[in-house]
Design a protein around this motif. Structure first.
Motif, mmCIF file in Angstrom:
data_model
loop_
_atom_site.group_PDB
_atom_site.id
_atom_site.type_symbol
_atom_site.label_atom_id
_atom_site.label_comp_id
_atom_site.label_asym_id
_atom_site.label_seq_id
_atom_site.Cartn_x
_atom_site.Cartn_y
_atom_site.Cartn_z
ATOM 1 N N ARG A 55 0.814 -1.225 0.000
ATOM 2 C CA ARG A 55 0.000 0.000 0.000
ATOM 3 C C ARG A 55 0.847 1.275 0.000
ATOM 4 O O ARG A 55 0.304 2.372 0.076
ATOM 5 N N LYS A 113 -8.014 3.023 6.231
ATOM 6 C CA LYS A 113 -9.286 2.394 5.901
ATOM 7 C C LYS A 113 -9.117 1.481 4.691
ATOM 8 O O LYS A 113 -8.168 1.612 3.922
ATOM 9 N N SER A 114 -10.070 0.562 4.512
ATOM 10 C CA SER A 114 -10.079 -0.267 3.308
ATOM 11 C C SER A 114 -10.539 0.574 2.122
ATOM 12 O O SER A 114 -11.309 1.535 2.280
ATOM 13 N N GLN A 115 -10.066 0.206 0.917
ATOM 14 C CA GLN A 115 -10.531 0.920 -0.252
ATOM 15 C C GLN A 115 -11.996 0.572 -0.503
ATOM 16 O O GLN A 115 -12.516 -0.432 -0.027
ATOM 17 N N PRO A 174 -12.640 -3.298 -2.922
ATOM 18 C CA PRO A 174 -11.473 -4.184 -2.840
ATOM 19 C C PRO A 174 -11.517 -5.343 -3.826
ATOM 20 O O PRO A 174 -10.504 -5.990 -4.070
ATOM 21 N N SER A 202 -6.788 5.663 1.000
ATOM 22 C CA SER A 202 -7.809 5.430 2.028
ATOM 23 C C SER A 202 -7.185 5.566 3.409
ATOM 24 O O SER A 202 -7.136 4.623 4.197
ATOM 25 N N ASP A 216 -4.316 0.662 11.816
ATOM 26 C CA ASP A 216 -4.670 -0.005 10.562
ATOM 27 C C ASP A 216 -6.012 -0.720 10.700
ATOM 28 O O ASP A 216 -6.105 -1.803 11.273
ATOM 29 N N ASP A 254 -7.754 -1.523 8.006
ATOM 30 C CA ASP A 254 -7.959 -2.171 6.712
ATOM 31 C C ASP A 254 -7.917 -3.687 6.926
ATOM 32 O O ASP A 254 -6.864 -4.315 6.854
ATOM 33 N N HIS A 255 -9.079 -4.280 7.171
ATOM 34 C CA HIS A 255 -9.154 -5.700 7.503
ATOM 35 C C HIS A 255 -8.744 -6.590 6.333
ATOM 36 O O HIS A 255 -8.408 -7.765 6.531
ATOM 37 N N ILE A 256 -8.756 -6.052 5.142
ATOM 38 C CA ILE A 256 -8.413 -6.850 3.960
ATOM 39 C C ILE A 256 -6.910 -6.924 3.756
ATOM 40 O O ILE A 256 -6.352 -7.996 3.503
ATOM 41 N N ASN A 257 -6.219 -5.801 3.882
ATOM 42 C CA ASN A 257 -4.806 -5.744 3.510
ATOM 43 C C ASN A 257 -3.826 -5.756 4.683
ATOM 44 O O ASN A 257 -2.639 -5.969 4.481
ATOM 45 N N ARG A 258 -4.277 -5.498 5.889
ATOM 46 C CA ARG A 258 -3.347 -5.439 7.015
ATOM 47 C C ARG A 258 -2.846 -6.833 7.365
ATOM 48 O O ARG A 258 -3.411 -7.855 6.961
#
Length: 264
Positions: free
Chosen positions: A147, A160-162, A165, A182, A230, A232-236
């Motif tokens: 990111r 935040k998440s985009q 996603p 984000s 962070d 961002d539950h998808i990318n963290r």
């Protein structure tokens, strides 16, 4: 009689002064003892003698005079960033302390909660405490191969998440000007230029990372340089590899010593 009274007053003053000195010394000792106790909880992960428990390209990494050295020479210029990776585990919540010194032309960083990149030897993808010789970026949070910039030096930011996603190439589409879009800056920790004055050029500095849950704090010489929350539950990432980097670019040298880890 007057002489005796004056003598008594002097005696009382001297006794009181001595008592104050004892209290001051006692307080100082408590502070030092507390600091030593905290440091005792850290475990060295570099023995100062060898690269045992670390993996990397020996063309770029060596041990010299008790120091871990990463060096790029005119005959070993890089096409891709390369890392020396600690093979002792994949820490989740932890504190890391180390000292670093970097040449003015140098570009390096400390990766954590990172994953190895398939097909590329000694490459990591993940969070990085940035370090550079010109002190333009030292202390910021930059996510290698992912990111990009999450918090510049002097920022406390929430990630935040985009919005979409599932879109193709969604990570690349959410990056502009080498920063994740984000994200929201919650507060200032000081201007980048102000904080830069706390970092010594081409001399030893201490980096202290406090990584717990989704809160990522980077300290240099005891000063908070950046903080990321962070969400961002998808990318963290909540666990992963530790490593130190030498970067593509001109010949450079970076040194690390006193590398210590504490699990939280």
């Amino acid at each position: 009689m007057k002489l005796k009274i004056n003598y008594l007053i002097v005696c009382i003053f001297l006794v009181g002064l001595h008592g104050c000195k004892e209290k001051k010394e006692e307080k100082t000792t408590e502070v030092v003892a507390s600091t030593v106790g905290q440091d005792d909880e850290f475990t060295p992960i570099f023995d100062g003698k060898s690269l045992d428990n670390w993996s990397g390209d020996p063309d770029y990494w060596r041990v010299e005079n008790g120091t871990l050295v990463g060096e790029v020479t005119p005959t070993t210029l890089l096409k891709k960033n390369t890392f020396l990776i600690w093979e002792g585990g994949q820490p989740a919540d932890f504190e890391l302390k180390l000292e670093f010194r970097i040449a003015e032309a140098g570009n390096s960083g400390i990766n954590y909660r990172s994953e190895k990149v398939d097909g590329i030897p000694f490459a990591l993808r993940g969070y990085q405490a940035d370090i550079d010789g010109k002190i333009n970026y030292t202390g910021q949070n930059y996510e290698e191969r992912k990111r990009t910039t999450l918090a510049y030096r002097g920022e406390k930011a929430v990630i935040k998440s985009q919005e979409n996603p599932d879109a193709p190439d969604s990570i690349r589409g959410n990056i502009a000007n080498n920063a994740w879009q984000s994200r929201e800056v919650l507060e200032s920790l000081g201007t980048s230029d102000e904080l830069k004055t706390e970092i010594k050029s081409e001399d030893w500095n201490e980096m202290h990372l406090i990584i717990k849950g989704n809160r990522l704090q980077h300290y240099v010489n005891g000063i908070l340089m950046s903080e990321v929350i962070d969400e961002d539950h998808i990318n963290r990432a909540l666990t992963g590899h530790l490593g130190v980097q030498v970067h593509v670019g001109p010949p450079m040298k970076v040194e690390y010593r006193n590398i210590r880890l504490k699990s939280l």
